[in-house]
Design a protein around this motif. Sequence first.
Motif, PDB file in Angstrom:
ATOM      1  N   GLY A  75      40.459  40.021  38.853  1.00 12.41           N
ATOM      2  CA  GLY A  75      39.316  40.742  38.307  1.00 12.41           C
ATOM      3  C   GLY A  75      39.715  41.412  37.011  1.00 12.41           C
ATOM      4  N   VAL A  76      38.958  41.182  35.947  1.00 12.67           N
ATOM      5  CA  VAL A  76      39.247  41.787  34.647  1.00 12.67           C
ATOM      6  C   VAL A  76      38.111  42.739  34.275  1.00 12.67           C
ATOM      7  N   LEU A  77      38.493  43.928  33.851  1.00 11.81           N
ATOM      8  CA  LEU A  77      37.550  44.946  33.377  1.00 11.81           C
ATOM      9  C   LEU A  77      37.573  44.977  31.859  1.00 11.81           C
ATOM     10  N   GLY A  78      36.392  44.940  31.249  1.00 10.96           N
ATOM     11  CA  GLY A  78      36.281  45.066  29.804  1.00 10.96           C
ATOM     12  C   GLY A  78      35.419  46.256  29.434  1.00 10.96           C
ATOM     13  N   VAL A  79      35.584  46.746  28.213  1.00 11.78           N
ATOM     14  CA  VAL A  79      34.783  47.866  27.709  1.00 11.78           C
ATOM     15  C   VAL A  79      34.032  47.396  26.470  1.00 11.78           C
ATOM     16  N   ALA A  83      35.548  57.667  32.862  1.00 12.10           N
ATOM     17  CA  ALA A  83      36.572  56.793  33.428  1.00 12.10           C
ATOM     18  C   ALA A  83      35.890  55.853  34.412  1.00 12.10           C
ATOM     19  N   VAL A  84      36.513  54.707  34.579  1.00 16.05           N
ATOM     20  CA  VAL A  84      35.990  53.707  35.522  1.00 16.05           C
ATOM     21  C   VAL A  84      37.095  53.375  36.514  1.00 16.05           C
ATOM     22  N   THR A  85      36.739  53.278  37.785  1.00 17.88           N
ATOM     23  CA  THR A  85      37.691  52.870  38.811  1.00 17.88           C
ATOM     24  C   THR A  85      37.183  51.580  39.449  1.00 17.88           C
ATOM     25  N   PHE A  86      38.085  50.631  39.658  1.00 19.63           N
ATOM     26  CA  PHE A  86      37.671  49.337  40.217  1.00 19.63           C
ATOM     27  C   PHE A  86      38.807  48.748  41.023  1.00 19.63           C
ATOM     28  N   LYS A  87      38.454  47.958  42.016  1.00 18.39           N
ATOM     29  CA  LYS A  87      39.459  47.364  42.890  1.00 18.39           C
ATOM     30  C   LYS A  87      38.828  46.243  43.697  1.00 18.39           C
ATOM     31  N   ALA A  88      39.638  45.260  44.055  1.00 19.63           N
ATOM     32  CA  ALA A  88      39.196  44.167  44.932  1.00 19.63           C
ATOM     33  C   ALA A  88      39.975  44.220  46.241  1.00 19.63           C
ATOM     34  N   LEU A 116      34.775  43.191  45.322  1.00 18.02           N
ATOM     35  CA  LEU A 116      35.186  44.147  44.291  1.00 18.02           C
ATOM     36  C   LEU A 116      34.106  45.205  44.152  1.00 18.02           C
ATOM     37  N   CYS A 117      34.528  46.453  43.948  1.00 19.10           N
ATOM     38  CA  CYS A 117      33.582  47.525  43.648  1.00 19.10           C
ATOM     39  C   CYS A 117      34.061  48.254  42.406  1.00 19.10           C
ATOM     40  N   VAL A 118      33.111  48.742  41.626  1.00 18.39           N
ATOM     41  CA  VAL A 118      33.420  49.525  40.429  1.00 18.39           C
ATOM     42  C   VAL A 118      32.632  50.828  40.504  1.00 18.39           C
ATOM     43  N   GLY A 119      33.277  51.917  40.073  1.00 17.63           N
ATOM     44  CA  GLY A 119      32.628  53.227  40.072  1.00 17.63           C
ATOM     45  C   GLY A 119      32.895  53.947  38.772  1.00 17.63           C
ATOM     46  N   THR A 148      42.581  43.961  38.207  1.00 21.13           N
ATOM     47  CA  THR A 148      42.903  44.134  39.616  1.00 21.13           C
ATOM     48  C   THR A 148      43.058  42.730  40.184  1.00 21.13           C
ATOM     49  N   ASP A 149      43.730  42.591  41.318  1.00 25.25           N
ATOM     50  CA  ASP A 149      43.893  41.243  41.862  1.00 25.25           C
ATOM     51  C   ASP A 149      43.752  41.257  43.373  1.00 25.25           C
ATOM     52  N   CYS A 150      43.469  40.093  43.919  1.00 28.30           N
ATOM     53  CA  CYS A 150      43.393  39.891  45.355  1.00 28.30           C
ATOM     54  C   CYS A 150      44.112  38.573  45.625  1.00 28.30           C
TER      55      CYS A 150
END
Length: 750
Positions: free
Chosen positions: A568-572, A97-102, A194-197, A510-512
Motif C-alpha cells: 500500500g502506497v500513500l501519496g499527498v 497527519a495521516v495514519t494508515f495500515k493494512a 487497509l484503513c486510513v485515518g 505499508t505492506d501485507c
Amino acid sequence: MADTVEHAAQTPDVEQPYAALGVKDDEYARIREILGRRPTSAELAMYSVMWSEHCSYKSSKVHLRKFGELSQDTPRGPLLAGIGDNAGVVDIGQGYAVTFKAESHNHPSFVEPYQGAATGVGGIVRDILAMGARPIGVMDSLRFGPLDESDTRRVLPGVVAGVGGYGNCLGLPNIGGEVQFHESYLGNPLVNALCVGVLRHEDLHFAKATGVGNQVIMFGAATGGDGIGGASILASETFDEDGPAKRPSVQVGDPFMEKLLIECTLELFQAGIINGIQDFGAAGISCATSELASAGDGGMFVNLDLVPLRDPNLAPEEILMSESQERMMAVVEPANVDRFMEICAKWDVQATVVGEVIEGDRLIIQWHGETIVDVDPKTVAHEGPVYERPYHRPAWLDAVNADRAEDLPHDNSPEALTSAILTILGHGNIADKTWVTEQYDRYVRGNSVLAQPEDSGMLRIDEETGLGIALALDANSRFSYLNPYLGAQLSLAESYRNVAVTGAEPVAITDCLNFGSPEDPEVMWQFAEAVLGLVDGCRELGVPVTGGNVSLYNQTATAPILPTPTVGVLGVIDNVATRLRSGFAHPGDAILLLGETREELSGSIWASALHDHLGGMPPAVSLEAEKALAAVMGEASRRGLLSSAHDVSEGGLAVALAESAFRAGLGFAVTVPEGDPTVALFSESAARAVVSLSGADVEAFEALCAEKGVPVTRLGEVTGEPELEFVGLLTLGLEEALSAWKAPIPAAMA
C-alpha cells in the motif's frame, strides 16, 4: 477451581495441553524457564496466543528487522509513528497527519467468509482509531481461486458482502484496491484490508500504560465466546485438504457498535482524558493488557471478574483468549474516570474499570480473588521465540525461469490480435470489478475525490486548501512467483505508479506479506527475498515502510499460495482539484505513451490468458525510471497539462488504452510503435503510463518529459467514434470490447 499461580508452583508435573494450543515443546520449556515454574492454564493461554505466528512474527522477525534500517523520513518530513506502533503516522502538512495500515484476515475468511472479512475491516479500523485518528476510508486487496470454481462462488460473495456490509455501516468509503484470481488461492483466499485515518499532530496517541494508580478501563462490546483462538491460532496453521485442521469460532462483528465506539473514542480523545489506549485485536485481553503494560512505566493489575461477559460460563482462559470485536482498553487518571464514564454513557458504550497501573513490572490478573496470572508482560508481548528458519532457493525455479513466455508463438494477424485483446479483457484479473465495488459505498462522507475503478483512491483532507491524499494497494503474485525479489519490487513500483499518475507525491508505504508455511525452506526463501526486494526498493525510492502485517501458513496441505507481498502506497496532493483521472476526456486529445516498452511477456496476463503459461523472468525494474515518471506526473498535474493518465501494467498497453476509453465511452485511433505488435500491445514493462492532453499542451509536456528523462511516444488521438482503432492492425468495436470486459464476474456469480 481455577489453576492459580500458587497451585502451579506446587504442582510442577501436571500435564498441560500446550501442543493443542499451538505451543511447541521448546516454547513450552522456555515459558517454564521464564516463570521459574509451570504456567497456570491462564498464563499458558496468554503465551499461546501472544507467541503464535500471527501475533509474534516469530518466523519473520529476523527478516522484518531490515525495514528498521530504512530512513524514517518521508519526502514530506519524518514519520510521527512507525514500525512497532499500532499504525504508521505521516505528517502531510498544514498540521495534519495521516495514519494508515493494512492487515490480513485470510484464514477466518475461508472458514466464514462474511464474518471473517467483516471483522478484518473492523480490526484494522480500530488500529487506526487507537492512534488518535478519525478513520476516513478503507481499501481491500482480495485473492480468490478461479472464477469458475464452486468454492469461489461460496467465498467471494461472502467476503465482498462482509467488507461492504461492515464498512458501509461505519460510513467509511471504500476507495480502491484489487480483486485477483488464481488456482493457488482456491483453498486459501486472501483478504487484506487497509484503513486510513486523519488527525491533527497534537492528537496523536500511543499504546502505553503510564502512571501508577491510573485506572484500566475496558469499553465497547461485552466479551463472548466468539473468536477464541481465532486469528491468533487459525492464522498460524496450515489448512489440510478438507479445510482447517482447527476451526476455532470466527469473530462476529457488530458494525453499529463499532460506529458508536469510534465516535465515543474520538470524544474521549477530544476531552483529553486518555493517557494510553489499545484496541483489542488478535489475542484479545491477553494482547491489550500485555502490550499496554510492557510499553508503559509500571505494571498492571486486572480483576477478570469485572470484565463484562456475554456468556457467564466462560472460563478465565477463554476470557483472556476471546477475540470478541468492538472492544478497546484505556488508561485513565482516577480524577477523569467519572468524565470517561459520562462520555461512554452518552454514546451507549459500556465501560468498566477492570484494573490499574501498579508499581513494578508485573502483569497480575486475578479471578475469584485468586491470582491466575503473574508474568513480566514484556515476555508475553515482545520476548517470544525468534526462529531463524532455514531457507533455500527452490531447485525447480531454474526450469521455471528458463521457460520464457517470450518464446511462445506470437500470432500477429488482425483476427488473432483482436481475439487476444477480447480474451485478455475477459480475464478475471483484468475484467470489470463493478460487481464487487457496487456493493461498497465509495462516496459517503463527501470527500472521495477518486475511487474505483480509478488507478488509486483519493480523499480530500482539508476543504479550504484542497489538501488531499491518494492510496493504492497492489500485488503481483505471478511476478513474485518467478522472482520474489523482483516481484516485490514490481508490486511496490505499481502501487507507487498508481499513486503518481493521479498527480499525488508518493511518501510512505505499508505492506501485507502473504506467504505459505514458514516451515518450508522454499517458502521461507521467497519471503526473505521479497522483504529484501522491498527494503532495497524503498531505499531507492526514498519512502519508508511505516508498518504492516505478515500472514504465513497460507497453503492447503503442501500447496502454498503464490507469494503475495501486497504493498500500500500513500501519496499527498496539495490540491485535489489538480488530480488526474484515468479515462479519456475530450475527443481530439493527443494520446502519448510514457516510458520504454521491452519484450517482457513472462508472467504477463497475455501468457496466462492465451497460453495458460507461467514461466520466465518478470520485467526489469528501474526505480529511477519510476521516480522520473512520478516527477513528470506531479508537475503535469500542478500545471494542468493533462486530461487523463493511466498506468500501464497488467495486460499491457492494450488494456490501458481500452480502460481509458471505457470510462467515458470515447474511442481512439492509435498507431502501435514499430516492431512486434504482440510485444507492443501486451508487454508488461514497468515505469509506463498512457496520457491524453490537448494538442496545444503537447510541446510543453514533451519538454517536461525530456527535462525529467522520460521517453515519450506519440500514439494517436482520442476520437468521438465508438471504436478502438489500432491503425493498420485492427479495429474493435467499443461495445464489443466493453461487453467482454464487463461480463466475466457477473456471469460467474449468477
